[in-house]
Design a protein around this motif. Sequence first.
Motif, short mmCIF file in Angstrom:
data_model
loop_
_atom_site.label_atom_id
_atom_site.label_comp_id
_atom_site.label_asym_id
_atom_site.label_seq_id
_atom_site.Cartn_x
_atom_site.Cartn_y
_atom_site.Cartn_z
N PRO A 181 22.70 43.62 80.41
CA PRO A 181 22.33 44.94 80.93
C PRO A 181 21.65 44.86 82.30
O PRO A 181 21.02 43.86 82.64
CB PRO A 181 21.38 45.50 79.87
CG PRO A 181 20.94 44.33 79.05
CD PRO A 181 22.00 43.29 79.15
N GLU A 236 15.89 50.22 81.27
CA GLU A 236 16.41 51.34 80.48
C GLU A 236 17.71 50.95 79.77
O GLU A 236 17.92 51.27 78.59
CB GLU A 236 16.64 52.52 81.42
CG GLU A 236 16.60 53.86 80.76
CD GLU A 236 16.81 54.99 81.76
OE1 GLU A 236 17.49 55.96 81.37
OE2 GLU A 236 16.33 54.91 82.91
N GLN A 237 18.57 50.23 80.49
CA GLN A 237 19.84 49.82 79.90
C GLN A 237 19.65 48.76 78.82
O GLN A 237 20.42 48.68 77.86
CB GLN A 237 20.78 49.29 80.99
CG GLN A 237 21.14 50.31 82.07
CD GLN A 237 21.85 51.55 81.51
OE1 GLN A 237 22.45 51.49 80.45
NE2 GLN A 237 21.76 52.66 82.23
N TYR A 265 18.74 50.70 75.70
CA TYR A 265 19.97 51.34 75.18
C TYR A 265 20.86 50.32 74.49
O TYR A 265 21.30 50.51 73.36
CB TYR A 265 20.71 52.04 76.33
CG TYR A 265 22.19 52.24 76.06
CD1 TYR A 265 22.64 53.25 75.20
CD2 TYR A 265 23.14 51.39 76.63
CE1 TYR A 265 24.00 53.41 74.93
CE2 TYR A 265 24.50 51.54 76.37
CZ TYR A 265 24.92 52.56 75.51
OH TYR A 265 26.26 52.71 75.24
N TYR A 273 24.14 57.87 78.04
CA TYR A 273 24.40 56.44 78.23
C TYR A 273 25.79 56.12 77.69
O TYR A 273 26.26 56.77 76.75
CB TYR A 273 23.39 55.60 77.46
CG TYR A 273 21.94 55.80 77.83
CD1 TYR A 273 21.39 55.14 78.93
CD2 TYR A 273 21.13 56.63 77.07
CE1 TYR A 273 20.05 55.31 79.27
CE2 TYR A 273 19.79 56.81 77.39
CZ TYR A 273 19.25 56.15 78.49
OH TYR A 273 17.93 56.32 78.81
N GLN A 296 28.51 51.56 81.48
CA GLN A 296 27.52 51.89 82.50
C GLN A 296 26.33 50.94 82.40
O GLN A 296 25.56 50.79 83.34
CB GLN A 296 27.08 53.35 82.26
CG GLN A 296 25.93 53.86 83.07
CD GLN A 296 25.22 55.00 82.36
OE1 GLN A 296 24.90 54.92 81.18
NE2 GLN A 296 25.00 56.09 83.08
N SER A 297 26.20 50.28 81.23
CA SER A 297 24.97 49.50 81.01
C SER A 297 25.02 48.14 81.70
O SER A 297 24.05 47.44 81.77
CB SER A 297 24.72 49.30 79.52
OG SER A 297 25.61 48.36 78.98
#
Length: 803
Positions: A560, A564-565, A568, A798, A802-803
């Motif tokens: 990631p 934040e990722q 997630y 999310y 995208q992570s």
Amino acid sequence: MAHFELNGLWQLTSPQRPDIDIVMTLPGDNVSALLQAELIPNPYFADNEAKVRWIEQCDWHISRQFEVEASVLSAKQVWMTLTRVDTLATFFINDEQVLTCSNMFAQQRVDIKPYLTHGTNTIRVEFARVDLEGEERAKNLPFPIPSAMGNNQIPHMNLIRKTQCHSGWDWGICLMVSGIYDPIQIDVVNELWLKGFSTEQNWQADGSVIVDVLVEVETENQSHEVFVELDGMTQSMHTEGSGHYHFQCHVLEPLLWWPAGYGEANLYKISVSCGEQKLSRKLGLRQLSLNNQADEHGSAMEFVVNGVPINAKGANWIPVDAMPGRECDGRYRNLLQSAVDANMNMIRVWGGGQYESETFYSLCDELGLLVWQDMMFACSLYPSDDAFLKDVEQELRFQIPRLKEHPSIALWCGDNEVIGAIGWYDESKHNKVKYTVNYDRLNRMVEQVIGQQDDSRRFWPSSPCNGELDFGDAWHDDSKGDMHFWDVWHSGKSFNAYLNINPRFCSEFGFQSWPSFAETKQFVPEQDWNVTSPTFEQHQKNPRGNSIITEMFTRYFRFPSGFEQMLYLSQVQQAVAIKTACDHWRAISPVCRGMLYWQLNDNWPVSSWSSLEYSGRWKQLHYHAKRFFAPQYLVFSEHTGKLSLHLLNDAKDSVDVSAQLHWVNWQGEVKQTWPLEHSVSSDSNTVIWQLDESFDSSELKSGFFYVEAQVAQDKITNTWFSSHELKTLPMERTKIEVTIETNKVTLVADKPAFFVHLECDTDGKFSDSSLTLLANKPVTIEFLGSDLNAMATSLRVYHLMQS
């Protein structure tokens, strides 16, 4: 009836801290009171846990005044009844000692009339330090009894009948609370005291049930009329002195109580009254047994309710909060409703917590949640000397009669992992026979005392356990009994390890995640938004937890891109792990008849195995559980040697299912579709499709299978990838367009998107999340919360690529 109240406001003081004299509310705990008075920082925020540890090194006193009228003093007796007194407490009324308590799980009942005076009275409770008492008891043992110092931060807590996780666990803060957590009950008794009643169900061949009601009355020899009301029938009887009075109510066509997903959790109100005294509760009429029959795989572990085998699906329960004063009806309801909303039908009350409050069991009755009830022993060894056995017997003689009245209680289990703990400590590893006999003395006494009070349910010696007097390795033997399978977390095995075991009932298995970003913001200051910051690590109690999560990222995902990722992706990973297990175990049904993952809830904000965060927010796992625990489910499995699609129907009625299976490439083109129409019988597992030879298996990495079906009002979906290692699949980058109208969020992806997860910073959940989006197919999701503006302004979407 004349009466006075001891609940409400008291004064909290400490002999070691003469500066403290504050208000404390009962029911409640001392730490909550200190926090409310702003004498301590919030123990749950940042690294404040260390700043409040001084509390455990103090004695705590609570006191108050109360008024007594002359009519109370003319009564025959004034009974004070106490439950959940935590823990070493001495009660004084008008400076005279009336009671000492040393077991949080036992009931205390004392006639306080001799200590009362007319007008103003004082009551004081002195709570002694538990750590010192533990040390003292350890010195007096005939041989050492090791405690769970991998979890507890204070030694010898296993020698004291107090919630074991109060002194820390591998998901729990060390907060040595004291207080009284249930209302204090006062009964002013004149000529009669209606003490309580119990019920037993005798089922007849014609499907009717005779409810035997036993009413306990204490009275002088005057005659009083006692009434019992059930199902519109009233019966009465005249008393002839103190004793038990027996009534029989014949319910000819009972509305049965069913677990969630199998029918309504029908409840009857039953009440017993005499004069102005009245006792009432809800009664569920149902038959329940545990099938342990030998079969070709070993022996079954199958709950049968009203003649119907149940696929038990759910999670393990820990106390609601490390500060018990924060327990409240609303939080219990929110957590248990979330369990039912995720299609759970069983909760295991874990043995390191507490016998739960009446609120908890009444909600389980109402919601149709079966309860696997551990006795309160976990992950330690325990003494078997006479004093300890007597203490435990006292708690069981209160708890079992109380709990057995609840239709939700499905099983009495002796302990959590205590058989296994014999192999964990040096003292017991080198003297196995001695410690096994020690274990059996306590366990056998627990079994006998429970059997005397309730012979309508099975006693199960321990969890995990292969069966009675079987001290085998229930962590690795999947052929009988219940299993705890921890190889994927503690032993670092791959998710595929779940596919190599076929448990009869898995009562513990789990995988950690970090809290969501929304949750993290509540307890970590912004400068510490990093998974290895000291503050964030303070909220990770499993020593290897962060390493295991991070190492698994490198196996399964592309790493990631930021804090934040990472949060997630940790929740994606947790969901994938538990879904892998549950999908496989459902695909082999009815070999496996139970799966209870570790754990449902958190007792403070923390990195843990839970699917519900401390705030009650749903993690991604909980959204997945709603799908993989659904009564009807479509699951992909290769356990037969071929990729197959199974249609599962756990319900007690047959269903018609109309499904479409798609083979989709990473660009989003649907390359092939199979329409599947099926009618399946109750409690069934049917293969409705198999990958045939004409499909080029070398193509499997070029896309994914997606199945969707409609069953009555419910939509079922599932996604299959050719590898658990999603980093190896050439998924495409995708853009997701998000539009919000009132409480509806519509998502459109230009290419397939996976684990698409909605999160916002306000209370509430979404109707669906952590889902697969097909290309250019809009999906509308509802926000189930009240503050629509806060949702819209803080919404984050999310997805995996995208992570």
